[in-house]
Design a protein around this motif. Structure first.
Motif, PDB file in Angstrom:
ATOM      1  N   ALA A 541      -7.621  -4.925 -13.827  1.00 32.02           N
ATOM      2  CA  ALA A 541      -6.805  -3.866 -14.425  1.00 32.02           C
ATOM      3  C   ALA A 541      -5.333  -4.254 -14.379  1.00 32.02           C
ATOM      4  CB  ALA A 541      -7.029  -2.547 -13.676  1.00 32.02           C
ATOM      5  N   ILE A 542      -4.550  -3.698 -15.294  1.00 35.42           N
ATOM      6  CA  ILE A 542      -3.115  -3.963 -15.307  1.00 35.42           C
ATOM      7  C   ILE A 542      -2.513  -3.493 -13.992  1.00 35.42           C
ATOM      8  CG2 ILE A 542      -0.939  -3.286 -16.396  1.00 35.42           C
ATOM      9  CD1 ILE A 542      -2.450  -3.166 -19.048  1.00 35.42           C
ATOM     10  N   ASP A 543      -1.756  -4.404 -13.333  1.00 32.25           N
ATOM     11  CA  ASP A 543      -1.124  -4.059 -12.065  1.00 32.25           C
ATOM     12  C   ASP A 543       0.286  -4.641 -12.055  1.00 32.25           C
ATOM     13  OD1 ASP A 543      -1.495  -6.744 -11.757  1.00 32.25           O
ATOM     14  OD2 ASP A 543      -3.052  -6.576 -10.222  1.00 32.25           O
ATOM     15  N   ASN A 544       0.851  -4.775 -10.862  1.00 31.26           N
ATOM     16  CA  ASN A 544       2.231  -5.242 -10.757  1.00 31.26           C
ATOM     17  C   ASN A 544       2.434  -6.618 -11.368  1.00 31.26           C
ATOM     18  OD1 ASN A 544       2.877  -2.912  -9.484  1.00 31.26           O
ATOM     19  ND2 ASN A 544       3.039  -3.775  -7.427  1.00 31.26           N
ATOM     20  N   ARG A 545       1.402  -7.471 -11.364  1.00 32.09           N
ATOM     21  CA  ARG A 545       1.556  -8.810 -11.936  1.00 32.09           C
ATOM     22  C   ARG A 545       1.823  -8.757 -13.429  1.00 32.09           C
ATOM     23  NH1 ARG A 545      -3.773 -11.735 -10.060  1.00 32.09           N
ATOM     24  NH2 ARG A 545      -4.546  -9.658 -10.502  1.00 32.09           N
ATOM     25  N   SER A 546       1.421  -7.666 -14.059  1.00 32.98           N
ATOM     26  CA  SER A 546       1.611  -7.540 -15.503  1.00 32.98           C
ATOM     27  C   SER A 546       3.033  -7.157 -15.869  1.00 32.98           C
ATOM     28  CB  SER A 546       0.643  -6.484 -16.063  1.00 32.98           C
ATOM     29  OG  SER A 546      -0.681  -6.781 -15.726  1.00 32.98           O
ATOM     30  N   ILE A 547       3.794  -6.685 -14.891  1.00 26.17           N
ATOM     31  CA  ILE A 547       5.140  -6.200 -15.202  1.00 26.17           C
ATOM     32  C   ILE A 547       6.223  -7.035 -14.556  1.00 26.17           C
ATOM     33  CG2 ILE A 547       4.354  -3.838 -15.537  1.00 26.17           C
ATOM     34  CD1 ILE A 547       5.258  -3.161 -12.746  1.00 26.17           C
ATOM     35  N   GLU A 548       5.861  -7.825 -13.518  1.00 28.05           N
ATOM     36  CA  GLU A 548       6.859  -8.634 -12.847  1.00 28.05           C
ATOM     37  C   GLU A 548       7.079  -9.938 -13.601  1.00 28.05           C
ATOM     38  OE1 GLU A 548       5.187  -9.264  -9.027  1.00 28.05           O
ATOM     39  OE2 GLU A 548       5.853  -7.346  -8.219  1.00 28.05           O
ATOM     40  N   THR A 642       2.492   1.883 -16.538  1.00 24.90           N
ATOM     41  CA  THR A 642       1.985   2.759 -17.603  1.00 24.90           C
ATOM     42  C   THR A 642       2.383   2.226 -18.974  1.00 24.90           C
ATOM     43  OG1 THR A 642       2.161   4.665 -16.127  1.00 24.90           O
ATOM     44  CG2 THR A 642       1.975   5.120 -18.485  1.00 24.90           C
ATOM     45  N   LEU A 643       3.608   1.735 -19.091  1.00 27.56           N
ATOM     46  CA  LEU A 643       4.084   1.187 -20.363  1.00 27.56           C
ATOM     47  C   LEU A 643       3.255  -0.021 -20.790  1.00 27.56           C
ATOM     48  CD1 LEU A 643       7.928   1.461 -19.744  1.00 27.56           C
ATOM     49  CD2 LEU A 643       6.639   2.682 -21.506  1.00 27.56           C
ATOM     50  N   MET A 644       2.911  -0.876 -19.842  1.00 24.85           N
ATOM     51  CA  MET A 644       2.101  -2.055 -20.174  1.00 24.85           C
ATOM     52  C   MET A 644       0.677  -1.654 -20.566  1.00 24.85           C
ATOM     53  SD  MET A 644       3.946  -4.755 -20.220  1.00 24.85           S
ATOM     54  CE  MET A 644       5.011  -3.602 -21.126  1.00 24.85           C
ATOM     55  N   GLU A 645       0.177  -0.610 -19.951  1.00 28.74           N
ATOM     56  CA  GLU A 645      -1.143  -0.110 -20.342  1.00 28.74           C
ATOM     57  C   GLU A 645      -1.099   0.453 -21.756  1.00 28.74           C
ATOM     58  OE1 GLU A 645      -2.708   1.148 -15.847  1.00 28.74           O
ATOM     59  OE2 GLU A 645      -1.857   2.652 -17.193  1.00 28.74           O
ATOM     60  N   ARG A 646      -0.038   1.175 -22.079  1.00 30.90           N
ATOM     61  CA  ARG A 646       0.134   1.692 -23.443  1.00 30.90           C
ATOM     62  C   ARG A 646       0.195   0.547 -24.456  1.00 30.90           C
ATOM     63  NH1 ARG A 646       2.596   6.620 -24.878  1.00 30.90           N
ATOM     64  NH2 ARG A 646       3.938   5.453 -26.303  1.00 30.90           N
TER      65      ARG A 646
END
Length: 1004
Positions: A541-548, A642-646
């Motif tokens: 699932a999308i987690d901190n690695r997806s946004i850092e 949440t933005l990356m999930e969107r």
């Protein structure tokens, strides 16, 4: 020491040029110096002024020069020795002078005394990152943070045997690539079972990259230049570990070889180095080893490595076991602004440090520091431009290919509007040779469907091209939301003829259009698709690695800032409880640039921002960077996730469409989900931010700044093209303009001090004229040298060279003439101050140091301004340097021409008045004209904001071409003040550190 140059041979570059001229390398080395070659070339005559040196980095035909870009220090030394020989200067006289001129102390080893101490063993110095001890420690640290997902679905650590097996593979001296897949195969695991790649290690010191760590120093030695590789590798194989470390210290220039010659630890390495010839030494010096220092000493690194490999401890536990540190302990990070040796990175570190220190001084410690990392933020200007050119080239190539796909869809499928999903589908069908990737049956654009090979847990999908397959409707229905590798084992799939082996074969037969992918990209694409087909579990699932951000420098900056503000929490001696620590903590986060773009869209502020010309984000208004900064300042981890999930949902639904029962991505997060409330609170805050932003934009409270140089530059002193001097007999009549162009200040002084000299007329003919220049007497028949060009020049190699690119600053004056009635008539002018006139004043105030009349700056100044200065009829207002901001007011002036078109064009837009209020100095066009550009507008954004037929020619010239070129006297009618700003963008009115301050231009 400098005595080495006494017997140093000519550099290879000088030898090559001498050989080309004399066609005899030995004779050239003994008889011709670079200066003699240049003189011979000039004496031979030429129709066109030749270039003396190559133009750096240019491949144009006119870039070729007679000499290389630069000569070496030994060439200058040999030039002097040749002069001494020709002049028959005794050796006991010239050698002391020679040693003084070239006196230098080797910097090797000079930094050793300043090395920080190991925080776990304070009596020892921190090790080199080039050392084997550090690189072995780094490998062990990464390995201990990996996890294996067994059949039980639980994540477990690697066993001691598994760790040691992987470690042995990674420390092998082989230069062959080793991938994580190779290591998984070695241990008997599938790549999908290995977890932890891409994440930070437990202590935050290392990010596990997509490539396993290796002994980088050993690989660099094994990959060294052919001239040195064979003997160096042979020595390396026979040397001991201690001798290896000694060689690395020598190659890293951290010790002075002359100071360790008696140290037995260096004996073998020094013996090898002393046995090399000059060429081999040069190649040895080019071996590029990792720079910087580790956090710990060699001994501590070895202890930690041994503990991690022989026990179940990771680094965190190993430190606690061996050194009794607390759970929160971390090694100190370098100061925020500490240079790393990369000019582009160091510039960013310096700017970030200065800004944070100013913030802390004014407001105290921040609650949070959010960093947006974009791809080119730590690149040099040249690299960023090259990167941009390559991106645009590849983008254009792919755009042509996609345009052909669009035309094909319009023709074959009668589609009026072609969407991105249509292009992606057709491209996949063509790549797969019209076959379903899963079963091999024939598919067409109308009959196929797009499927994610591997689904994602939670929200959204992995929407990379390598995870998309064009498949038949039946396979898509049967596979459903299951990884292909799992479904392929089912009875239904096998009945349909589906198998992993056959699917992989179809991938190897993929067809790629050469306009779409390069051969290297084709190979990587196929490997990635096969890896997807083999994966047996859903993507995480999308987690901190997806946004850092995963960039190493972003991690380094994060560590430095975090340590600076939170160091008390990471040391054993801290006497604060958990509650107090939480209130004191400054949260530091690094977000990818795509998070910012997604935030602007989700918050609905796109199209509502009061930029000049347009209300959506545009590169025309440079203040868009401030918008991005404010958006990232409002970011938090929950909102970013949440933005990356969107975004994942949006992309998936755009390419595949809504699945049965699925809601639109625009509604996410759905009511009742865990982050629904917090996300809508973030949206409310973004509404407030929009109001504050627009208020600041409308009221001109967001400044645009750039780096400026106030000290003397160290770039070229003059252009490389040498022009011949104009030779005139001393007794001839000479105009005032010709005398102004005298080739030396001394010649100008001698001529202007003759009794028959007239400021307007110059000198009449005089067959008895005599002058003395530097103790040399000249008579009327002697020819004197004058600059042939009207452009500012200096004398070079019996000729002259332009120095128009070496202007340090310009001084602006309010001048006047007084008529017979005593009434003053005012005008404004400037004197461009050339760097050559400031060399002797480098320790003085460069902006006020007196300029003698014989200086280049005064001789090439506007005549009436020079005359006003010399007669005391001028008031010094202030200086201008490139990058200075000029605030202008056109309200009381009727203008036409280019500037009139510019004002009229932007007056039709809201905020257009700011487009002509702020200007920036971009150069000094000539002795009377400035080159200035709109401060808030970017050339690259004009074409994207408006079509060419809408933008008047005058606007194009001012924004994208030569800029506005007003005479200083004309600019004075609209210029209000010169604005210099502090780190916060506020006008600097005074400075305790003697920084240049704002000054008033307009005088009523």
């Amino acid at each position: 020491m400098s005595y080495i140059l006494l017997g140093q041979p000519w550099s290879n570059r000088a030898k090559e040029k001498a050989k080309a001229y004399n066609d005899d390398a030995t004779a050239a080395e003994e008889e011709s110096t670079p200066a003699q070659l240049v003189v011979a070339m000039l004496d031979a005559g030429y129709a066109e002024a030749p270039r003396l040196r190559w133009r750096t980095g240019s491949k144009k035909p006119d870039a070729e020069g007679y000499l290389p870009v630069r000569l070496m220090q030994e060439d200058n030394a040999n030039e002097l020795k040749q002069i001494f020989r020709v002049q028959r200067v005794p050796a006991d006289e010239w050698k002391p002078l020679f040693r003084s001129v070239f006196y230098a102390v080797s910097p090797k080893g000079s930094a050793e005394q300043r090395v920080g101490q190991d925080p776990l063993a304070p009596e020892q110095a921190r090790a080199l990152k080039a050392s084997l001890a550090f690189q072995e420690y780094r490998i062990a640290n990464v390995i201990t943070n990996l996890r294996i997902k067994d059949a039980s679905a639980e994540l477990r650590k690697l066993t001691v045997d598994e760790k040691q097996s992987i470690y042995d593979q990674l420390v092998s001296p082989s230069s062959e690539d080793i991938t994580w897949s190779d290591l998984c195969d070695f241990l008997g695991f599938k790549r999908s079972q290995l977890k932890g790649v891409g994440s930070l290690t437990e202590d935050g010191e290392e990010r596990i990259s997509s490539r396993p760590p290796r002994l980088t120093s050993v690989q660099r030695i094994y990959e060294s230049d052919n001239k040195i590789r064979k003997p160096l590798v042979a020595w390396w194989k026979s040397a001991s570990d201690n001798e290896h470390e000694a060689m690395i210290r020598l190659l890293s220039n951290t010790v002075d070889i002359d100071k360790v010659r008696e140290d037995v630890a260096y004996a073998s390495a020094i013996e090898f180095i002393d046995g090399l010839d000059d060429d081999a030494l040069t190649k040895l010096d080019s071996v590029d080893l990792p720079s910087g220092r580790a956090a710990y000493s060699v001994e501590t690194l070895q202890k930690l490595t041994r503990q991690m490999l022989t026990t179940d401890d990771d680094l965190h536990e190993a430190r606690k076991t061996l050194f009794n540190v607390t759970d929160s302990w971390r090694p100190p990070a370098d100061p925020i602004g500490e240079p790393l040796g990369n000019p582009s990175v160091d510039r960013v570190l310096k700017n970030v440090n200065r800004y944070l220190m100013n913030c802390q001084q004014r407001w105290g410690n921040p609650v949070s520091v959010n960093i947006e990392h974009v791809r080119s933020s730590f690149s040099s200007v040249a690299f960023a431009r090259k990167d941009k050119r390559e991106y645009e080239k590849n983008n254009e190539k792919r755009s042509i290919f996609r345009s052909s796909l669009s035309e094909q869809l319009r023709a074959d499928e009668q589609m009026e509007k072609v969407r991105e999903s249509d292009l992606r589908r057709l491209e996949a069908i063509q790549r797969q040779n019209g076959q379903c990737l899963y079963c091999g049956r024939t598919i067409t654009f109308r009959t196929c469907e797009m499927d994610h090979i591997v689904p994602r847990k939670g929200v959204g999908s992995t929407n990379t091209r390598t995870n998309f397959a064009a498949v038949c409707a039946e396979c898509n229905r049967m596979k459903s939301n299951t990884p292909f590798a799992i479904w392929a084992r089912s009875e239904d799939a096998q009945t349909r003829g589906v198998s992993l082996a056959e699917a992989k074969k179809r991938v190897t037969m993929f067809t790629f259009n050469p306009k779409s992918y390069a051969p290297r990209e084709v190979k990587a694409f196929k490997q990635a698709v096969i890896a997807r087909l083999q994966q047996t579990e859903d993507d995480a699932a999308i987690d901190n690695r997806s946004i850092e951000s995963v960039a190493w420098m972003a991690d380094e900056l994060h560590r430095r800032i975090d340590w600076y503000f939170n160091a008390k929490q990471y040391v054993n001696s801290a006497s604060i409880d958990d509650a107090e620590a939480e209130t004191m903590k400054t949260t530091v986060s690094v977000f990818q640039g795509r998070v910012t773009a997604s935030a602007r869209r989700a918050a609905g502020i796109e199209g509502k921002i009061h930029f000049i010309g347009q209300q959506s984000k545009t590169r025309l208004d440079r203040r868009h960077h401030a918008v991005d900064a404010s958006v990232i300042a409002m970011m938090n981890t929950a909102a970013a996730q949440t933005l990356m999930e969107r975004e994942s949902l949006r992309e998936s639904q755009r390419l595949i469409g809504l699945m049965p029962g699925e809601r639109s991505w625009k509604e996410y997060p759905y009511e009742g989900t865990s982050r629904y409330e917090s996300f809508h609170l973030w949206l409310d805050n973004m509404d407030v931010l929009l109001e504050l932003l627009n208020d600041a934009l409308d009221n001109d409270r967001i400044a645009v700044m750039q780096s400026q140089r106030y000290v003397l530059g160290n770039s070229i002193a003059h252009d490389a093209t040498i022009h011949p001097l104009e030779k005139v007999p001393l007794g001839s009549a000479m105009s005032a303009d010709l005398i102004r162009r005298a080739s030396t200040p001394a010649l100008w002084c001698a001529l202007t001090r003759l009794p028959d000299y007239d400021e307007k007329e110059g000198l009449p003919e005089d067959s008895h004229r005599e002058i003395r220049v530097h103790d040399t007497r000249y008579s009327a028949d002697d020819e004197m040298g004058f600059f042939a060009s009207q452009a500012a020049q200096i004398a070079v190699q019996e000729g002259s060279a332009d120095i128009g690119s070496a202007i340090h600053h310009a001084r602006v004056y309010r001048c006047w003439k007084t008529n017979a009635k005593g009434v003053r008539k005012y005008f404004y002018g400037m004197i461009r101050v050339f760097q050559t006139d400031l060399l002797r004043a480098c320790h003085d105030d460069l902006f006020t140091v007196p300029l003698p009349p014989q200086s280049i700056s005064m001789r090439y100044g506007e005549p009436r301004v020079v005359q006003a200065l010399q007669s005391g009829n001028a008031q010094y207002l202030g200086s201008l340097v490139v990058g200075d901001e000029i605030e202008m007011d056109f309200s009381s002036l009727d203008v036409d021409g280019q500037i009139g078109e510019y004002l009229q064009f932007f007056s039709q837009f809201s905020g257009g008045n700011l487009a002509w209020k702020h200007w920036v100095v971009d150069g000094f066009f000539n002795q009377t004209q400035l080159r200035i550009r709109p401060r808030y507008l970017a050339a690259e954004g004009l074409a994207k904001a408006f079509s060419d037929d809408v933008v008047p020619d005058g606007v194009q010239k001012i924004v994208t071409k030569q800029g506005w070129l007003p005479p200083v006297n004309t600019a004075s009618k609209t210029a209000v003040r010169i604005v210099r700003r502090n780190a916060f963008g506020e006008p600097r009115l005074s400075s305790a550190h003697h920084m240049p301050c704002s000054w008033q231009w307009r005088h009523e």
